[in-house]
Design an enzyme around this catalytic site. Structure first.
Site, PDB file in Angstrom:
ATOM      1  N   SER A 120       0.826  -1.211   0.000  1.00 45.45           N
ATOM      2  CA  SER A 120       0.000   0.000   0.000  1.00 45.45           C
ATOM      3  C   SER A 120       0.853   1.251   0.000  1.00 45.45           C
ATOM      4  CB  SER A 120      -0.837   0.060   1.279  1.00 45.45           C
ATOM      5  OG  SER A 120      -1.634  -1.060   1.406  1.00 45.45           O
ATOM      6  N   HIS A 141      -1.379  -2.451  -6.962  1.00 40.78           N
ATOM      7  CA  HIS A 141      -2.108  -2.114  -5.741  1.00 40.78           C
ATOM      8  C   HIS A 141      -3.611  -2.211  -5.972  1.00 40.78           C
ATOM      9  CE1 HIS A 141      -3.045   1.041  -2.420  1.00 40.78           C
ATOM     10  NE2 HIS A 141      -3.135  -0.189  -1.972  1.00 40.78           N
ATOM     11  N   GLU A 153      -3.823   0.590  -8.826  1.00 46.21           N
ATOM     12  CA  GLU A 153      -2.675   1.482  -9.057  1.00 46.21           C
ATOM     13  C   GLU A 153      -1.523   0.595  -9.530  1.00 46.21           C
ATOM     14  OE1 GLU A 153      -2.360   5.297  -6.125  1.00 46.21           O
ATOM     15  OE2 GLU A 153      -2.339   3.404  -5.091  1.00 46.21           O
ATOM     16  N   ASN A 191      -2.959   6.195  -0.855  1.00 50.74           N
ATOM     17  CA  ASN A 191      -2.742   6.246   0.596  1.00 50.74           C
ATOM     18  C   ASN A 191      -2.053   7.518   1.067  1.00 50.74           C
ATOM     19  OD1 ASN A 191      -4.091   3.996   1.622  1.00 50.74           O
ATOM     20  ND2 ASN A 191      -2.616   2.713   0.561  1.00 50.74           N
TER      21      ASN A 191
HETATM   22  N1  LIG Z   1      -6.489  -4.300   3.837  1.00 50.76           N
HETATM   23  C1  LIG Z   1      -6.603  -3.421   2.853  1.00 50.76           C
HETATM   24  O1  LIG Z   1      -7.634  -2.733   2.714  1.00 50.76           O
HETATM   25  C2  LIG Z   1      -5.491  -3.270   1.834  1.00 50.76           C
HETATM   26  C3  LIG Z   1      -5.771  -2.595   0.631  1.00 50.76           C
HETATM   27  C4  LIG Z   1      -4.758  -2.524  -0.351  1.00 50.76           C
HETATM   28  C5  LIG Z   1      -3.515  -3.087  -0.103  1.00 50.76           C
HETATM   29  N2  LIG Z   1      -3.268  -3.721   1.093  1.00 50.76           N
HETATM   30  C6  LIG Z   1      -1.940  -4.323   1.278  1.00 50.76           C
HETATM   31  O2  LIG Z   1      -2.050  -5.717   1.022  1.00 50.76           O
HETATM   32  C7  LIG Z   1      -1.112  -6.435   1.835  1.00 50.76           C
HETATM   33  C8  LIG Z   1      -1.849  -7.465   2.657  1.00 50.76           C
HETATM   34  O3  LIG Z   1      -2.790  -6.811   3.475  1.00 50.76           O
HETATM   35  P1  LIG Z   1      -4.041  -7.597   4.112  1.00 50.76           P
HETATM   36  O4  LIG Z   1      -4.970  -6.555   4.617  1.00 50.76           O
HETATM   37  O5  LIG Z   1      -4.520  -8.641   3.161  1.00 50.76           O
HETATM   38  O6  LIG Z   1      -3.311  -8.309   5.357  1.00 50.76           O
HETATM   39  P2  LIG Z   1      -3.808  -9.539   6.246  1.00 50.76           P
HETATM   40  O7  LIG Z   1      -3.222  -9.336   7.583  1.00 50.76           O
HETATM   41  O8  LIG Z   1      -5.294  -9.706   6.110  1.00 50.76           O
HETATM   42  O9  LIG Z   1      -3.132 -10.815   5.509  1.00 50.76           O
HETATM   43  C9  LIG Z   1      -1.745 -11.044   5.439  1.00 50.76           C
HETATM   44  C10 LIG Z   1      -1.538 -12.535   5.235  1.00 50.76           C
HETATM   45  O10 LIG Z   1      -0.152 -12.764   4.958  1.00 50.76           O
HETATM   46  C11 LIG Z   1       0.194 -14.004   5.540  1.00 50.76           C
HETATM   47  N3  LIG Z   1       1.656 -14.050   5.696  1.00 50.76           N
HETATM   48  C12 LIG Z   1       2.435 -13.305   6.516  1.00 50.76           C
HETATM   49  N4  LIG Z   1       3.740 -13.640   6.359  1.00 50.76           N
HETATM   50  C13 LIG Z   1       3.760 -14.622   5.409  1.00 50.76           C
HETATM   51  C14 LIG Z   1       4.800 -15.373   4.813  1.00 50.76           C
HETATM   52  N5  LIG Z   1       6.067 -15.185   5.166  1.00 50.76           N
HETATM   53  N6  LIG Z   1       4.480 -16.295   3.867  1.00 50.76           N
HETATM   54  C15 LIG Z   1       3.179 -16.497   3.518  1.00 50.76           C
HETATM   55  N7  LIG Z   1       2.156 -15.809   4.061  1.00 50.76           N
HETATM   56  C16 LIG Z   1       2.440 -14.880   4.991  1.00 50.76           C
HETATM   57  C17 LIG Z   1      -0.551 -14.011   6.873  1.00 50.76           C
HETATM   58  O11 LIG Z   1      -0.682 -15.324   7.401  1.00 50.76           O
HETATM   59  C18 LIG Z   1      -1.897 -13.393   6.463  1.00 50.76           C
HETATM   60  O12 LIG Z   1      -2.828 -14.389   6.088  1.00 50.76           O
HETATM   61  C19 LIG Z   1      -0.385  -5.379   2.671  1.00 50.76           C
HETATM   62  O13 LIG Z   1       0.797  -5.027   2.028  1.00 50.76           O
HETATM   63  C20 LIG Z   1      -1.374  -4.219   2.687  1.00 50.76           C
HETATM   64  O14 LIG Z   1      -0.756  -2.978   2.904  1.00 50.76           O
HETATM   65  C21 LIG Z   1      -4.230  -3.840   2.056  1.00 50.76           C
END
Ligand SMILES: NC(=O)c1ccc[n+]([C@@H]2O[C@H](COP(=O)([O-])OP(=O)(O)OC[C@H]3O[C@@H](n4cnc5c(N)ncnc54)[C@H](O)[C@@H]3O)[C@@H](O)[C@H]2O)c1
Length: 284
Positions: A120, A141, A153, A191
Site C-alpha cells: 500500500s 495495488h 494502481e 494512501n
Molecule cells: N487491507 C486493505 O484494505 C489493503 C488494501 C490494499 C492493499 N493492502 C496491502 O495488502 C497487503 C496485505 O494486506 P491484508 O490486509 O490482506 O493483510 P492480512 O493481515 O489480512 O493478511 C496477510 C496474510 O499474509 C500471511 N503471511 C504473513 N507472512 C507470510 C509469509 N512469510 N508467507 C506467507 N504468508 C504470509 C498471513 O498469514 C496473512 O494471512 C499489505 O501489504 C497491505 O498494505 C491492504
C-alpha cells in the site's frame, strides 16, 4: 512475455483472498500460498461466500462460481510458485517481511516471472533491490474489497521495464479493472491522500471533538463519502493503517505524518477492526 495462465498469490488474508478470487474468475489457474493454515481456511470460506454473493446478484452463474473455486489451489509451501508467470505478494505491510518473501521468490521463480507486490505504501524501487530482476518487479495495488473495486494502481519502480508495465496493464484490463499509472513515491496516490485523513479522524476522536459515529457522519453526509473514515479504517485493518502512516512519516521524513497515539494504542491492544471483531466500532 509468454501468455499468462498461472498466477501465484502470496498471503491469503483480506487482499490475497480477493486477488485470488478475481484471477480465478478471470479464468487463470491460481496458486494461493500462506504460511498459516488458518488463513487459508478463512480464505476458502470468504472466497466461497463472495462468489455466492455474485451468483445471488446474477453477475455470475453458479457454474462460473464452481469453476473459479476449482481453479484455486491452497498451499502452505512457497515452492509451489515455480510454474507461475506472475506472482503477487500480499503479506503484511512490513518492509522486512516483504523483502524476505521477494528474495525467496526471486530464487524460486524462472527468470521471466514478474514479481508484483500489493504493498500500500512501500517503495517498489527499494523492494526490487533484494531481487536480481528489478526490471520485472512492479507494484500492483488492488483495493478492498477486490472483487468489487475497479481501481488498480500500477507502480513503476526506478528499474521496472516498459515491457513489465505493459504486461501488468494488460492483465489488469483483462480482469475488467481500471489501471492508473503511478511513479514510485511513499503511499503512491491513494494512501498519501487517504491515510492522513483517517489519521486526522482518529486525532479528532482522541481529542473528543465528537463521537466516532458523528465524525463518520460528517464525512458521509457532508462530503458524500460512502463510508466514514473510522469505519473505513476498521474495514482496512488498523494495523495496515498504522504501518502505512509509519511508511509515510519515514519516507517523507516529515512528522506531519506521525500516527495518532490512539491508533497505536488500538493496534497494540489487538483491536484491528473488522478482522478482530473490534476497532473503532464493535462487530461482535
Ligand atoms: N487491507 C486493505 O484494505 C489493503 C488494501 C490494499 C492493499 N493492502 C496491502 O495488502 C497487503 C496485505 O494486506 P491484508 O490486509 O490482506 O493483510 P492480512 O493481515 O489480512 O493478511 C496477510 C496474510 O499474509 C500471511 N503471511 C504473513 N507472512 C507470510 C509469509 N512469510 N508467507 C506467507 N504468508 C504470509 C498471513 O498469514 C496473512 O494471512 C499489505 O501489504 C497491505 O498494505 C491492504
Amino acid at each position: 512475455m509468454s501468455e499468462l495462465t498461472n498466477v501465484s498469490v502470496i498471503g491469503a488474508g483480506t487482499m490475497g483472498s480477493g486477488i485470488a478470487h478475481v484471477f480465478a474468475l478471470g479464468g487463470y489457474d491460481v496458486n494461493l500460498v500462506d504460511s498459516s493454515k488458518d488463513s487459508l481456511e478463512k480464505a476458502l470460506s470468504s472466497i466461497k461466500n463472495n462468489l455466492g454473493k455474485q451468483v445471488k446478484k446474477e453477475t455470475i452463474t453458479a457454474e462460473e462460481s464452481d469453476n473459479s473455486l476449482a481453479r484455486i489451489r491452497f498451499e502452505t509451501n512457497i515452492g509451489s510458485v515455480d510454474n507461475s508467470q506472475l506472482v503477487i505478494e500480499a503479506v503484511y505491510e512490513k518492509k522486512e517481511v516483504k523483502e524476505k518473501i521477494l528474495k525467496e521468490l526471486d530464487s524460486l521463480c524462472p527468470r521471466e516471472t514478474v514479481l508484483a507486490t500489493n504493498t500500500s505504501s512501500i517503495s517498489i524501487s527499494e523492494l526490487a533491490l533484494v531481487t536480481n530482476r528489478s526490471d520485472k518487479v512492479i507494484g500492483m495495488h488492488f483495493f478492498n474489497p477486490v472483487p468489487v473495486m475497479q481501481l488498480v494502481e500500477i507502480i513503476k519502480g526506478r528499474s521496472t521495464s516498459g515491457e513489465t508495465f505493459l504486461f501488468i496493464k494488460s492483465v489488469v484490463e483483462r480482469l475488467g479493472k481500471i489501471p492508473v499509472e503511478v511513479n514510485d513515491s511513499p503511499g503512491f496516490i491513494s494512501n498519501r491522500l487517504l491515510m492522513p485523513m483517517i489519521n486526522e479522524a482518529v486525532f479528532a476522536l482522541m481529542e473528543n471533538v465528537s463521537s466516532a459515529e458523528d465524525i463518520d457522519q460528517v464525512m458521509k453526509l457532508g462530503m458524500k463519502h460512502p463510508m466514514g473514515p473510522l469505519a473505513l479504517a476498521d474495514f482496512i485493518g488498523l494495523d495496515v493503517c498504522l504501518n502505512i502512516m509509519e511508511v509515510l512519516q519515514e519516507g517523507f521524513n516529515n512528522d506531519k505524518y506521525s500516527p495518532c497515539p490512539l491508533l497505536q494504542k488500538k493496534v497494540a491492544a489487538g483491536e484491528l477492526g473488522r478482522k478482530t471483531g473490534v476497532g473503532f466500532y464493535d462487530y461482535s
